[in-house]
Design an enzyme around this catalytic site. Structure first.
Site, PDB file in Angstrom:
ATOM      1  N   SER A 116      16.507  76.915  60.078  1.00 38.84           N
ATOM      2  CA  SER A 116      16.501  75.461  60.031  1.00 38.84           C
ATOM      3  C   SER A 116      15.404  74.896  60.945  1.00 38.84           C
ATOM      4  O   SER A 116      14.225  75.204  60.750  1.00 38.84           O
ATOM      5  CB  SER A 116      17.898  74.944  60.407  1.00 38.84           C
ATOM      6  OG  SER A 116      18.023  73.568  60.139  1.00 38.84           O
ATOM      7  N   ASP A 184      20.067  74.033  49.008  1.00 40.15           N
ATOM      8  CA  ASP A 184      19.996  73.554  50.390  1.00 40.15           C
ATOM      9  C   ASP A 184      18.921  72.465  50.485  1.00 40.15           C
ATOM     10  O   ASP A 184      17.741  72.721  50.220  1.00 40.15           O
ATOM     11  CB  ASP A 184      19.640  74.740  51.297  1.00 40.15           C
ATOM     12  CG  ASP A 184      19.433  74.354  52.756  1.00 40.15           C
ATOM     13  OD1 ASP A 184      19.497  73.162  53.095  1.00 40.15           O
ATOM     14  OD2 ASP A 184      19.196  75.281  53.562  1.00 40.15           O
ATOM     15  N   HIS A 196      23.422  74.752  53.444  1.00 39.76           N
ATOM     16  CA  HIS A 196      22.594  74.944  54.640  1.00 39.76           C
ATOM     17  C   HIS A 196      23.331  75.704  55.743  1.00 39.76           C
ATOM     18  O   HIS A 196      22.699  76.285  56.631  1.00 39.76           O
ATOM     19  CB  HIS A 196      22.121  73.588  55.172  1.00 39.76           C
ATOM     20  CG  HIS A 196      21.083  73.691  56.250  1.00 39.76           C
ATOM     21  ND1 HIS A 196      19.857  74.298  56.036  1.00 39.76           N
ATOM     22  CD2 HIS A 196      21.081  73.297  57.545  1.00 39.76           C
ATOM     23  CE1 HIS A 196      19.151  74.252  57.156  1.00 39.76           C
ATOM     24  NE2 HIS A 196      19.875  73.663  58.086  1.00 39.76           N
TER      25      HIS A 196
END
Length: 230
Positions: A116, A184, A196
């Site tokens: 991320s 995602d 996610h």
């Protein structure tokens, strides 16, 4: 430039996604010896200090696949808050650590990883060739020879720059696995927010570990910054 858009756009890509977290247990590089493999991993937004759930799963799977190698882990030091421009802090920290390993442990195979916002940290290392938007310590070209593999998860560059690191980075693309879990929204134009938080459950940490293990098995170590690897 491209990295400006990544570091600015990561906020829009991640802000709507709640990262589920769990305590992380992280080892640090030994000061008195050089490991066979040095993992440098940047956690995702909101995760506690360490390498995060995805990082922990990835490292556990990697260690099980390279039982004959010592594997040390460095948790990139940065806030990982919703002040997403602070990802540059992580890129600076990771860059200094990687350069030090390449210099002091030239036979160590370096593995870069991030999840991320942490993937955006790795994007900066792999893409920025000059200082940009708070990232002041780009990696010298020769350091790429010491990096055996790169593994990123939920990477905002896929959506914001139109492609994964595999195609965007000439120096690191061929040694990278860039994984996006279905729809995602951080790394695709989809809207499955839950995806996610499911990189471990999806098996992608395992997939990345196998990719890296295969790279480690076929990549010869270098002994100088000027050396070349496959």
């Amino acid at each position: 430039m491209k990295m400006n858009r990544v570091l600015i756009g990561v906020a829009a890509a991640i802000v709507s996604c709640a990262t589920l977290v769990a305590p992380a247990v992280t080892a640090t590089a030994h000061a008195d010896s050089c490991p066979d493999v040095q993992v440098v991993f940047a956690r995702g937004t909101g995760e506690p200090v360490g390498i995060g759930r995805v990082g922990d799963a990835f490292v556990d799977e990697l260690r099980s696949r390279v039982p004959d190698k010592s594997v040390d882990v460095y948790a990139v030091n940065y806030p990982a808050t919703r002040d997403f421009l602070r990802a540059a802090d992580g890129a600076n920290d990771a860059s200094l650590f990687v350069q030090n390993i390449a210099t002091t442990c030239p036979d160590t195979s370096i593995v870069l990883g991030g999840y991320s916002q942490g993937a955006a940290v790795i994007d900066a290392l792999a893409l920025a060739q000059t200082p940009t938007l708070g990232f002041t310590r780009p990696l010298p070209a020769g350091v790429a020879d010491h990096v055996a593999a790169v593994a990123v998860f939920g990477n905002p560059s896929i959506r914001l720059l139109g492609g994964p690191l595999t195609t965007l980075s000439p120096a690191y693309g061929g040694k990278t696995i860039d994984l996006c879990n279905g729809a995602d929204p951080v790394c695709s134009n989809g809207n499955d927010v839950a995806a996610h938080s499911l990189y471990v459950q999806s098996g992608m940490a395992t997939q990345a570990a196998q990719f890296v293990a295969d790279r480690l098995a076929t990549t010869a170590p270098v002994t100088t910054l000027a050396g070349r690897t496959g």
